[in-house]
Design an enzyme around this catalytic site. Structure first.
Site, PDB file in Angstrom:
ATOM      1  CE  LYS A 294      -4.150  -1.994   2.097  1.00 36.87           C
ATOM      2  NZ  LYS A 294      -5.105  -1.934   3.232  1.00 36.87           N
TER       3      LYS A 294
ATOM      4  CE  LYS B 190      -8.394 -12.398   0.324  1.00 34.63           C
ATOM      5  NZ  LYS B 190      -7.875 -12.572   1.704  1.00 34.63           N
TER       6      LYS B 190
ATOM      7  CE  LYS C  85     -13.741  -6.856   5.303  1.00 30.10           C
ATOM      8  NZ  LYS C  85     -12.609  -7.789   5.223  1.00 30.10           N
TER       9      LYS C  85
END
Length: 339
Positions: A119, A204, A207
Protein backbone atom coordinates in the site's frame (compact mmCIF):
# COMPACT_ATOMS: atom_id res chain seq x y z
CA UNK A 1 -19.95 -30.45 11.70
CA UNK A 2 -19.36 -30.13 15.42
CA UNK A 3 -16.58 -31.23 17.72
CA UNK A 4 -16.20 -31.67 21.47
CA UNK A 5 -14.77 -28.54 23.05
CA UNK A 6 -11.19 -28.88 24.23
CA UNK A 7 -10.90 -27.54 27.76
CA UNK A 8 -8.47 -24.68 28.12
CA UNK A 9 -8.10 -24.00 24.40
CA UNK A 10 -8.92 -20.51 23.18
CA UNK A 11 -9.50 -19.35 19.61
CA UNK A 12 -9.55 -15.75 18.43
CA UNK A 13 -10.34 -14.37 14.99
CA UNK A 14 -11.65 -11.12 13.63
CA UNK A 15 -13.07 -9.47 10.55
CA UNK A 16 -12.49 -5.88 9.45
CA UNK A 17 -15.50 -3.70 8.52
CA UNK A 18 -13.76 -2.11 5.54
CA UNK A 19 -16.53 -3.14 3.16
CA UNK A 20 -19.62 -5.31 2.83
CA UNK A 21 -18.93 -8.96 3.65
CA UNK A 22 -18.56 -11.20 0.63
CA UNK A 23 -19.12 -14.78 -0.36
CA UNK A 24 -15.35 -15.15 -0.03
CA UNK A 25 -15.46 -14.02 3.61
CA UNK A 26 -18.20 -16.52 4.33
CA UNK A 27 -16.83 -19.58 2.53
CA UNK A 28 -13.22 -18.82 3.42
CA UNK A 29 -13.59 -17.99 7.12
CA UNK A 30 -17.01 -17.40 8.68
CA UNK A 31 -18.49 -20.78 7.78
CA UNK A 32 -15.58 -22.48 9.52
CA UNK A 33 -16.11 -20.34 12.62
CA UNK A 34 -19.76 -21.42 12.65
CA UNK A 35 -19.41 -25.11 11.84
CA UNK A 36 -16.19 -25.91 13.68
CA UNK A 37 -14.41 -23.32 15.77
CA UNK A 38 -17.22 -22.19 18.07
CA UNK A 39 -17.87 -25.84 18.96
CA UNK A 40 -14.35 -27.03 19.68
CA UNK A 41 -12.85 -24.36 21.96
CA UNK A 42 -13.50 -21.17 23.88
CA UNK A 43 -13.89 -19.00 20.79
CA UNK A 44 -13.88 -15.21 20.55
CA UNK A 45 -14.87 -13.46 17.32
CA UNK A 46 -14.37 -9.76 16.89
CA UNK A 47 -15.34 -7.03 14.44
CA UNK A 48 -11.99 -5.25 14.34
CA UNK A 49 -13.24 -1.74 13.65
CA UNK A 50 -10.03 0.02 14.74
CA UNK A 51 -8.22 -1.60 11.82
CA UNK A 52 -10.65 0.11 9.43
CA UNK A 53 -9.14 3.47 10.43
CA UNK A 54 -5.72 2.85 8.88
CA UNK A 55 -6.92 4.28 5.55
CA UNK A 56 -9.16 7.13 4.45
CA UNK A 57 -12.71 6.33 5.60
CA UNK A 58 -16.18 7.73 6.15
CA UNK A 59 -16.99 7.58 9.90
CA UNK A 60 -20.69 6.91 9.38
CA UNK A 61 -19.89 4.10 6.96
CA UNK A 62 -17.49 2.44 9.41
CA UNK A 63 -20.20 2.49 12.10
CA UNK A 64 -22.77 1.10 9.69
CA UNK A 65 -20.50 -1.65 8.38
CA UNK A 66 -19.42 -2.60 11.90
CA UNK A 67 -23.00 -3.23 12.92
CA UNK A 68 -23.77 -4.96 9.64
CA UNK A 69 -20.78 -7.28 10.04
CA UNK A 70 -21.80 -8.23 13.59
CA UNK A 71 -25.37 -8.88 12.44
CA UNK A 72 -24.18 -11.01 9.51
CA UNK A 73 -21.94 -13.07 11.79
CA UNK A 74 -24.97 -13.85 13.94
CA UNK A 75 -27.08 -14.53 10.85
CA UNK A 76 -24.40 -16.94 9.63
CA UNK A 77 -24.82 -19.02 12.76
CA UNK A 78 -22.45 -17.76 15.44
CA UNK A 79 -24.21 -18.61 18.71
CA UNK A 80 -23.71 -16.26 21.69
CA UNK A 81 -24.29 -19.26 23.94
CA UNK A 82 -21.27 -21.01 22.38
CA UNK A 83 -18.89 -18.16 21.56
CA UNK A 84 -18.10 -14.54 22.38
CA UNK A 85 -18.91 -11.92 19.73
CA UNK A 86 -17.92 -8.30 20.27
CA UNK A 87 -16.57 -5.11 18.69
CA UNK A 88 -12.87 -4.38 19.12
CA UNK A 89 -13.22 -0.71 20.10
CA UNK A 90 -15.62 -1.68 22.92
CA UNK A 91 -12.73 -3.35 24.79
CA UNK A 92 -10.07 -0.79 25.74
CA UNK A 93 -7.52 -3.49 26.55
CA UNK A 94 -6.78 -3.91 22.84
CA UNK A 95 -5.32 -0.41 22.57
CA UNK A 96 -3.73 -0.57 26.04
CA UNK A 97 -1.75 -3.63 25.00
CA UNK A 98 -1.07 -2.36 21.49
CA UNK A 99 1.38 0.25 22.77
CA UNK A 100 3.34 -2.38 24.68
CA UNK A 101 3.53 -4.41 21.47
CA UNK A 102 4.86 -1.34 19.65
CA UNK A 103 7.50 -1.08 22.37
CA UNK A 104 8.39 -4.75 21.82
CA UNK A 105 8.42 -4.78 18.01
CA UNK A 106 11.14 -3.30 15.80
CA UNK A 107 10.86 -0.79 13.00
CA UNK A 108 12.19 -3.39 10.56
CA UNK A 109 9.50 -5.91 11.51
CA UNK A 110 6.77 -3.38 10.84
CA UNK A 111 8.21 -2.30 7.49
CA UNK A 112 8.51 -5.89 6.28
CA UNK A 113 4.77 -6.53 6.60
CA UNK A 114 3.33 -7.15 3.17
CA UNK A 115 0.27 -4.88 3.36
CA UNK A 116 2.38 -1.90 4.41
CA UNK A 117 4.94 -2.52 1.67
CA UNK A 118 2.29 -2.86 -1.04
CA UNK A 119 0.00 0.00 0.00
CA UNK A 120 2.80 2.45 0.78
CA UNK A 121 4.46 1.69 -2.57
CA UNK A 122 1.17 2.39 -4.40
CA UNK A 123 0.70 5.68 -2.58
CA UNK A 124 4.30 6.79 -3.16
CA UNK A 125 3.88 6.06 -6.86
CA UNK A 126 0.94 8.50 -6.85
CA UNK A 127 2.93 11.11 -4.91
CA UNK A 128 1.03 10.48 -1.68
CA UNK A 129 1.70 8.88 1.68
CA UNK A 130 0.01 6.50 4.09
CA UNK A 131 -1.08 6.89 7.69
CA UNK A 132 1.32 5.92 10.46
CA UNK A 133 -1.32 3.46 11.69
CA UNK A 134 -0.86 1.42 8.51
CA UNK A 135 2.74 0.84 9.61
CA UNK A 136 1.92 0.08 13.25
CA UNK A 137 -1.36 -1.81 12.93
CA UNK A 138 0.34 -5.25 13.08
CA UNK A 139 1.22 -4.38 16.69
CA UNK A 140 -2.49 -3.84 17.36
CA UNK A 141 -3.26 -7.11 15.59
CA UNK A 142 -0.75 -8.88 17.83
CA UNK A 143 -2.45 -7.29 20.84
CA UNK A 144 -5.84 -8.49 19.56
CA UNK A 145 -4.52 -12.05 19.67
CA UNK A 146 -2.32 -12.01 22.76
CA UNK A 147 -4.69 -10.14 25.05
CA UNK A 148 -6.92 -13.23 25.39
CA UNK A 149 -4.29 -15.89 25.93
CA UNK A 150 -5.16 -17.19 22.47
CA UNK A 151 -3.89 -20.61 21.46
CA UNK A 152 -5.18 -20.75 17.88
CA UNK A 153 -5.86 -18.13 15.23
CA UNK A 154 -7.77 -19.52 12.21
CA UNK A 155 -6.51 -17.52 9.24
CA UNK A 156 -5.93 -17.76 5.53
CA UNK A 157 -2.49 -17.82 3.96
CA UNK A 158 -2.45 -14.02 3.55
CA UNK A 159 -2.69 -13.50 7.32
CA UNK A 160 -0.15 -16.02 8.60
CA UNK A 161 2.56 -13.33 8.61
CA UNK A 162 0.61 -11.42 11.26
CA UNK A 163 0.26 -14.47 13.49
CA UNK A 164 3.98 -15.16 13.13
CA UNK A 165 4.65 -11.60 14.30
CA UNK A 166 2.35 -12.12 17.30
CA UNK A 167 4.31 -15.30 18.14
CA UNK A 168 7.62 -13.45 17.91
CA UNK A 169 6.40 -10.58 20.08
CA UNK A 170 4.94 -12.92 22.70
CA UNK A 171 8.19 -14.86 22.94
CA UNK A 172 10.32 -11.70 23.06
CA UNK A 173 8.14 -10.10 25.72
CA UNK A 174 8.14 -13.26 27.82
CA UNK A 175 11.94 -13.53 27.59
CA UNK A 176 12.46 -9.91 28.63
CA UNK A 177 9.82 -9.44 31.29
CA UNK A 178 8.50 -12.84 32.36
CA UNK A 179 5.90 -15.37 31.17
CA UNK A 180 2.84 -13.20 30.54
CA UNK A 181 1.61 -14.31 27.11
CA UNK A 182 0.54 -17.57 25.53
CA UNK A 183 2.38 -18.11 22.24
CA UNK A 184 -0.35 -18.58 19.59
CA UNK A 185 -0.27 -20.53 16.36
CA UNK A 186 -2.04 -20.05 13.04
CA UNK A 187 -4.42 -22.81 12.01
CA UNK A 188 -5.65 -23.48 8.50
CA UNK A 189 -8.83 -25.29 7.50
CA UNK A 190 -8.50 -28.90 6.39
CA UNK A 191 -9.99 -27.86 3.06
CA UNK A 192 -9.40 -24.25 2.16
CA UNK A 193 -12.13 -22.46 0.23
CA UNK A 194 -10.47 -20.29 -2.40
CA UNK A 195 -12.94 -17.72 -3.69
CA UNK A 196 -11.57 -15.44 -6.36
CA UNK A 197 -13.03 -12.38 -8.06
CA UNK A 198 -15.47 -13.48 -10.76
CA UNK A 199 -14.10 -10.86 -13.17
CA UNK A 200 -10.44 -11.41 -12.21
CA UNK A 201 -9.99 -15.02 -11.11
CA UNK A 202 -6.33 -14.41 -10.29
CA UNK A 203 -7.29 -12.04 -7.45
CA UNK A 204 -9.06 -12.84 -4.20
CA UNK A 205 -12.68 -11.73 -3.84
CA UNK A 206 -12.10 -8.74 -1.55
CA UNK A 207 -14.67 -6.66 0.27
CA UNK A 208 -12.84 -3.36 -0.26
CA UNK A 209 -12.15 -3.62 -4.00
CA UNK A 210 -13.17 -0.62 -6.10
CA UNK A 211 -14.53 -2.81 -8.90
CA UNK A 212 -17.52 -4.79 -7.65
CA UNK A 213 -18.83 -6.60 -10.75
CA UNK A 214 -16.97 -9.77 -9.79
CA UNK A 215 -17.76 -9.70 -6.09
CA UNK A 216 -20.77 -11.47 -4.59
CA UNK A 217 -21.83 -9.75 -1.38
CA UNK A 218 -23.73 -11.64 1.29
CA UNK A 219 -26.64 -9.21 1.05
CA UNK A 220 -26.84 -9.03 -2.75
CA UNK A 221 -30.33 -9.58 -4.16
CA UNK A 222 -30.85 -12.96 -5.86
CA UNK A 223 -31.06 -11.42 -9.34
CA UNK A 224 -27.80 -9.57 -8.73
CA UNK A 225 -26.07 -12.75 -7.55
CA UNK A 226 -27.28 -14.68 -10.56
CA UNK A 227 -26.18 -11.94 -12.96
CA UNK A 228 -22.69 -11.69 -11.45
CA UNK A 229 -22.13 -15.44 -11.61
CA UNK A 230 -23.52 -15.79 -15.14
CA UNK A 231 -21.20 -12.98 -16.30
CA UNK A 232 -18.14 -14.54 -14.66
CA UNK A 233 -14.97 -14.58 -16.73
CA UNK A 234 -14.19 -18.03 -18.05
CA UNK A 235 -11.34 -19.16 -20.31
CA UNK A 236 -10.60 -19.90 -23.93
CA UNK A 237 -11.92 -23.22 -25.12
CA UNK A 238 -15.11 -25.00 -24.15
CA UNK A 239 -14.03 -27.97 -22.03
CA UNK A 240 -14.97 -27.83 -18.37
CA UNK A 241 -12.00 -29.08 -16.39
CA UNK A 242 -10.40 -28.18 -13.10
CA UNK A 243 -7.05 -26.54 -13.79
CA UNK A 244 -6.21 -23.46 -11.72
CA UNK A 245 -3.14 -22.62 -13.81
CA UNK A 246 -4.62 -22.99 -17.29
CA UNK A 247 -8.32 -22.32 -16.60
CA UNK A 248 -8.50 -20.00 -13.56
CA UNK A 249 -12.01 -18.75 -14.38
CA UNK A 250 -13.54 -22.20 -14.68
CA UNK A 251 -11.55 -23.44 -11.68
CA UNK A 252 -12.91 -20.55 -9.59
CA UNK A 253 -16.50 -21.44 -10.47
CA UNK A 254 -15.82 -25.09 -9.62
CA UNK A 255 -14.22 -24.10 -6.32
CA UNK A 256 -17.26 -22.00 -5.41
CA UNK A 257 -19.68 -24.76 -6.45
CA UNK A 258 -17.70 -27.33 -4.47
CA UNK A 259 -17.61 -25.12 -1.37
CA UNK A 260 -21.35 -24.52 -1.53
CA UNK A 261 -22.24 -28.20 -2.06
CA UNK A 262 -19.46 -29.95 -0.11
CA UNK A 263 -18.27 -31.51 -3.33
CA UNK A 264 -14.90 -31.93 -5.01
CA UNK A 265 -14.15 -29.56 -7.89
CA UNK A 266 -12.35 -32.22 -9.92
CA UNK A 267 -15.37 -34.51 -9.72
CA UNK A 268 -17.91 -31.75 -10.34
CA UNK A 269 -16.10 -30.74 -13.53
CA UNK A 270 -17.10 -34.06 -15.09
CA UNK A 271 -20.80 -33.21 -14.70
CA UNK A 272 -20.78 -30.25 -17.08
CA UNK A 273 -20.43 -30.09 -20.83
CA UNK A 274 -20.58 -26.29 -21.12
CA UNK A 275 -19.55 -23.16 -19.27
CA UNK A 276 -23.15 -21.95 -19.25
CA UNK A 277 -24.39 -25.02 -17.40
CA UNK A 278 -21.58 -24.68 -14.86
CA UNK A 279 -22.42 -21.02 -14.27
CA UNK A 280 -26.11 -21.79 -13.83
CA UNK A 281 -25.44 -24.55 -11.29
CA UNK A 282 -22.96 -22.36 -9.41
CA UNK A 283 -25.41 -19.46 -9.25
CA UNK A 284 -28.15 -21.68 -7.81
CA UNK A 285 -25.74 -23.22 -5.27
CA UNK A 286 -24.66 -19.76 -4.09
CA UNK A 287 -28.27 -18.63 -3.77
CA UNK A 288 -29.08 -21.75 -1.73
CA UNK A 289 -26.29 -20.86 0.70
CA UNK A 290 -27.28 -17.19 0.95
CA UNK A 291 -31.05 -17.66 1.29
CA UNK A 292 -31.23 -18.68 4.99
CA UNK A 293 -28.45 -16.25 5.92
CA UNK A 294 -30.29 -13.32 4.37
CA UNK A 295 -33.58 -14.35 5.98
CA UNK A 296 -31.96 -14.50 9.42
CA UNK A 297 -30.24 -11.17 8.80
CA UNK A 298 -33.61 -9.54 8.08
CA UNK A 299 -34.99 -10.97 11.36
CA UNK A 300 -32.04 -9.60 13.33
CA UNK A 301 -32.32 -6.18 11.71
CA UNK A 302 -35.91 -6.07 12.90
CA UNK A 303 -34.70 -6.66 16.48
CA UNK A 304 -31.71 -4.33 16.95
CA UNK A 305 -31.91 -4.57 20.74
CA UNK A 306 -30.96 -8.26 20.49
CA UNK A 307 -27.80 -7.47 18.52
CA UNK A 308 -26.97 -4.67 20.98
CA UNK A 309 -27.35 -7.09 23.87
CA UNK A 310 -25.11 -9.70 22.25
CA UNK A 311 -22.36 -7.15 21.60
CA UNK A 312 -22.66 -5.67 25.08
CA UNK A 313 -22.42 -9.07 26.76
CA UNK A 314 -19.60 -10.09 24.44
CA UNK A 315 -17.56 -6.99 25.22
CA UNK A 316 -18.13 -7.46 28.94
CA UNK A 317 -16.84 -11.03 28.83
CA UNK A 318 -13.92 -10.09 26.58
CA UNK A 319 -12.99 -7.25 28.91
CA UNK A 320 -13.04 -9.60 31.88
CA UNK A 321 -10.67 -11.99 30.10
CA UNK A 322 -8.34 -9.29 28.83
CA UNK A 323 -7.90 -6.88 31.73
CA UNK A 324 -5.96 -9.13 34.13
CA UNK A 325 -3.46 -10.04 31.39
CA UNK A 326 -2.92 -6.43 30.35
CA UNK A 327 -2.53 -5.37 33.99
CA UNK A 328 0.06 -8.13 34.39
CA UNK A 329 1.89 -6.97 31.25
CA UNK A 330 1.89 -3.36 32.47
CA UNK A 331 3.37 -4.44 35.80
CA UNK A 332 5.92 -6.65 34.06
CA UNK A 333 7.36 -3.80 31.97
CA UNK A 334 7.69 -1.55 35.02
CA UNK A 335 4.63 0.69 34.90
CA UNK A 336 3.42 1.96 38.28
CA UNK A 337 -0.10 0.67 39.02
CA UNK A 338 -2.75 3.31 39.83
CA UNK A 339 -3.22 4.02 43.51
Amino acid sequence: MTETKTAGRRIFSGIKPSGHLTLGNYLGAVRRWVQEDQHRADALFCVVDLHALTVEHDPARVRRLTRQAATLLLASGLDPERCTLFVQSHVDEHTRLSYLMECTATDGEMRRMIQYKEKSARERAKGGSVRLSLLTYPALMAADILVYGTHEVPVGEDQTQHVELARDLAQRFNQRYGPVFTVPRATSPRVSARVMDLQDPTSKMGKSHAETAGIVYLLDEPDVVRKKVMRAVTDSGTEVRYDRAEQPGVANLLDILASCTDGKPEVLAEEFSSYGALKGATAEAVLEVLRPLQARHAELCADPSYVDGVLRAGAERARGLARPRVDEAYAAVGLLPPA
